[in-house]
Design a protein around this motif. Structure first.
Motif, PDB file in Angstrom:
ATOM      1  N   GLU A 198       1.942   4.044  10.526  1.00 47.08           N
ATOM      2  CA  GLU A 198       0.687   4.872  10.152  1.00 47.08           C
ATOM      3  C   GLU A 198       0.819   6.093  10.073  1.00 47.08           C
ATOM      4  N   LYS A 209      -4.282   8.468  -2.202  1.00 50.33           N
ATOM      5  CA  LYS A 209      -5.518   8.069  -2.084  1.00 50.33           C
ATOM      6  C   LYS A 209      -6.533   9.205  -2.780  1.00 50.33           C
ATOM      7  N   ALA A 227     -14.997   3.157  -1.566  1.00 46.48           N
ATOM      8  CA  ALA A 227     -14.420   2.559  -0.210  1.00 46.48           C
ATOM      9  C   ALA A 227     -13.314   1.487  -0.772  1.00 46.48           C
ATOM     10  N   ALA A 228     -13.716   0.734  -1.901  1.00 47.25           N
ATOM     11  CA  ALA A 228     -12.785  -0.159  -2.064  1.00 47.25           C
ATOM     12  C   ALA A 228     -11.361   0.447  -2.637  1.00 47.25           C
ATOM     13  N   ASP A 231      -9.341   1.772   0.160  1.00 50.41           N
ATOM     14  CA  ASP A 231      -8.621   0.751   0.904  1.00 50.41           C
ATOM     15  C   ASP A 231      -7.466   0.455  -0.016  1.00 50.41           C
ATOM     16  N   GLN A 234      -4.911   3.040   0.261  1.00 47.79           N
ATOM     17  CA  GLN A 234      -4.014   2.929   1.665  1.00 47.79           C
ATOM     18  C   GLN A 234      -2.903   2.070   1.782  1.00 47.79           C
ATOM     19  N   SER A 235      -3.187   0.996   1.146  1.00 49.49           N
ATOM     20  CA  SER A 235      -2.137  -0.191   0.904  1.00 49.49           C
ATOM     21  C   SER A 235      -0.934   0.282   0.062  1.00 49.49           C
ATOM     22  N   THR A 286       1.293  -6.017   2.397  1.00 53.46           N
ATOM     23  CA  THR A 286       0.858  -4.829   1.980  1.00 53.46           C
ATOM     24  C   THR A 286      -0.068  -4.813   0.444  1.00 53.46           C
ATOM     25  N   MET A 289      -2.926  -6.869   0.182  1.00 53.08           N
ATOM     26  CA  MET A 289      -4.051  -6.524   0.950  1.00 53.08           C
ATOM     27  C   MET A 289      -4.665  -5.478  -0.014  1.00 53.08           C
ATOM     28  N   ALA A 293      -8.535  -5.608  -1.470  1.00 50.98           N
ATOM     29  CA  ALA A 293      -9.608  -4.562  -1.366  1.00 50.98           C
ATOM     30  C   ALA A 293     -10.243  -4.456  -2.610  1.00 50.98           C
TER      31      ALA A 293
END
Ligand code: GRG
Length: 337
Positions: A198, A209, A227-228, A231, A234-235, A286, A289, A293
């Motif tokens: 991370e 991002k 927010a979605a 996320d 992030q993945s 990943t 995910m 998200a």
């Protein structure tokens, strides 16, 4: 002007549709010297080498994608979106120049050409990198001021600062330079291994991002959508770094356009130092995910398809790498819902 997203979402097609427009903004907005020195040919040459010698333009494409995914709800924001898209590429190019310097990765090649400091000297390369970073920030500030209400403008600026500062790219790079692969025990507790990954991902993930969410903010995204998308980014940021690590290990500059085995040479962490099947299942997880998200909180229409298309694009990129190193292995594609 490029067309909107269609049902048969293919990220390569989306990229082809927008790349010309992105490049025209990159040319029009590039940093200039003070008027008296404005036509210095060396400045132009070095700047153009830094911006236009290759590059997939992933970050500006993500900005446009973020804007379209939330259906470009704010009026008249397209010009601002394209300026912010250009800003993302400038900041990215700046980070590549810094990263390649002898005091960092000591790279010789970038995007199939000489690393900037090799061609123009470290002194010039550092000034070009700083000017790109500052111009990128300037463009985001001006675009946000022009097109956003003050609360979203504040949010955009805070995202920008946290992305490039000591909580984002600089932290990731600091950690990358400090951690030694040879000092990491083979069998780490999984929580610690995840923390290391991370931290290192911070050199890549935050800008991806910012790219996606800045476009969404300029599109009038709601807090839930942001927010979605955060996320999701992030993945995909983790997947992007893992694929980049794999590229570093395959030792084929002709394909990657950059030095290979740099991580090995510099004793840097490289998350792809593991069994290839493990890498594939990590990526499968990943990217899965990433899809989860956005599946719940974003509209299921045509625009969503392009987030899915971006995931498929990353899988295709990985499969191209695998063709070189392990032709018997192929990652299965995800399919749209
Ligand atoms: C604050 C700008 C700034 C820098 C300070 C030097 C530094 C901190 C960070 C380095 C970050 C870095 C270079 C990370 C690697 C990111 C990465 C995966 C690069 C390759 O991205 P691609 O594949 O490259 O999108 P192209 O060439 O296609 O654009």
């Amino acid at each position: 002007m490029a067309s909107n997203i269609t049902q048969e979402a293919d990220f390569q097609v989306f990229a082809q549709q927008w790349t010309k427009t992105i490049d025209s903004y990159l040319l029009a907005e590039k940093p200039t010297l003070n008027l008296v020195a404005a036509n210095d040919p060396l400045w132009e040459q070095a700047l153009c080498a830094a911006i236009f010698d290759g590059g997939k333009r992933t970050r500006p494409l993500l900005t446009i994608l973020g804007w379209q995914v939330v259906e470009a709800r704010l009026p008249d924001a397209q010009d601002s979106v394209l300026k912010v898209a250009a800003a993302m590429e400038y900041i990215h190019c700046s980070s590549l120049i810094f990263d390649d310097l002898p005091c960092m990765d000591n790279a010789t090649l970038r995007r199939g050409s000489q690393a900037l400091h090799r061609e123009f000297g470290q002194d010039k390369a550092i000034l070009i990198a700083l000017s790109l970073l500052i111009k990128g920030m300037d463009l985001v500030i001006k675009a946000g001021l022009k097109s956003l209400p003050s609360s979203s403008y504040g949010e955009l600026l805070s995202l920008l600062i946290n992305t490039i500062g000591s909580t984002g790219l600089i932290c990731g790079q600091w950690f990358d330079l400090s951690a030694k692969q040879s000092e990491i025990p083979h069998k780490l507790p999984s929580k610690l291994a995840a923390q290391l990954t991370e931290l290192r991902n911070l050199k890549t993930m935050p800008l991806l991002k910012l790219a996606l969410t800045s476009g969404a903010i300029l599109g009038g995204a709601t807090a839930i959508e942001l927010a979605a998308l955060g996320d999701f980014a992030q993945s995909i940021g983790s997947a992007y770094q893992l694929i980049d690590d794999l590229l570093d290990l395959i030792s084929d500059s002709k394909y990657s356009g950059k030095d290979t085995s740099l991580d090995l040479r510099n004793d840097r962490l490289n998350t792809a130092h593991q069994d290839i099947n493990q890498i594939i299942s990590q990526l499968q997880h990943t990217l899965g995910m990433a899809r989860i998200a956005v599946a719940q909180d974003l509209p299921c229409g045509d625009n969503y398809q392009y987030l899915d298309a971006f995931v498929r694009y990353l899988v295709a990129q990985l499969n191209t790498i695998l063709e070189n190193i392990a032709p018997e292995i192929k990652m299965e594609q995800f399919y749209s819902r």
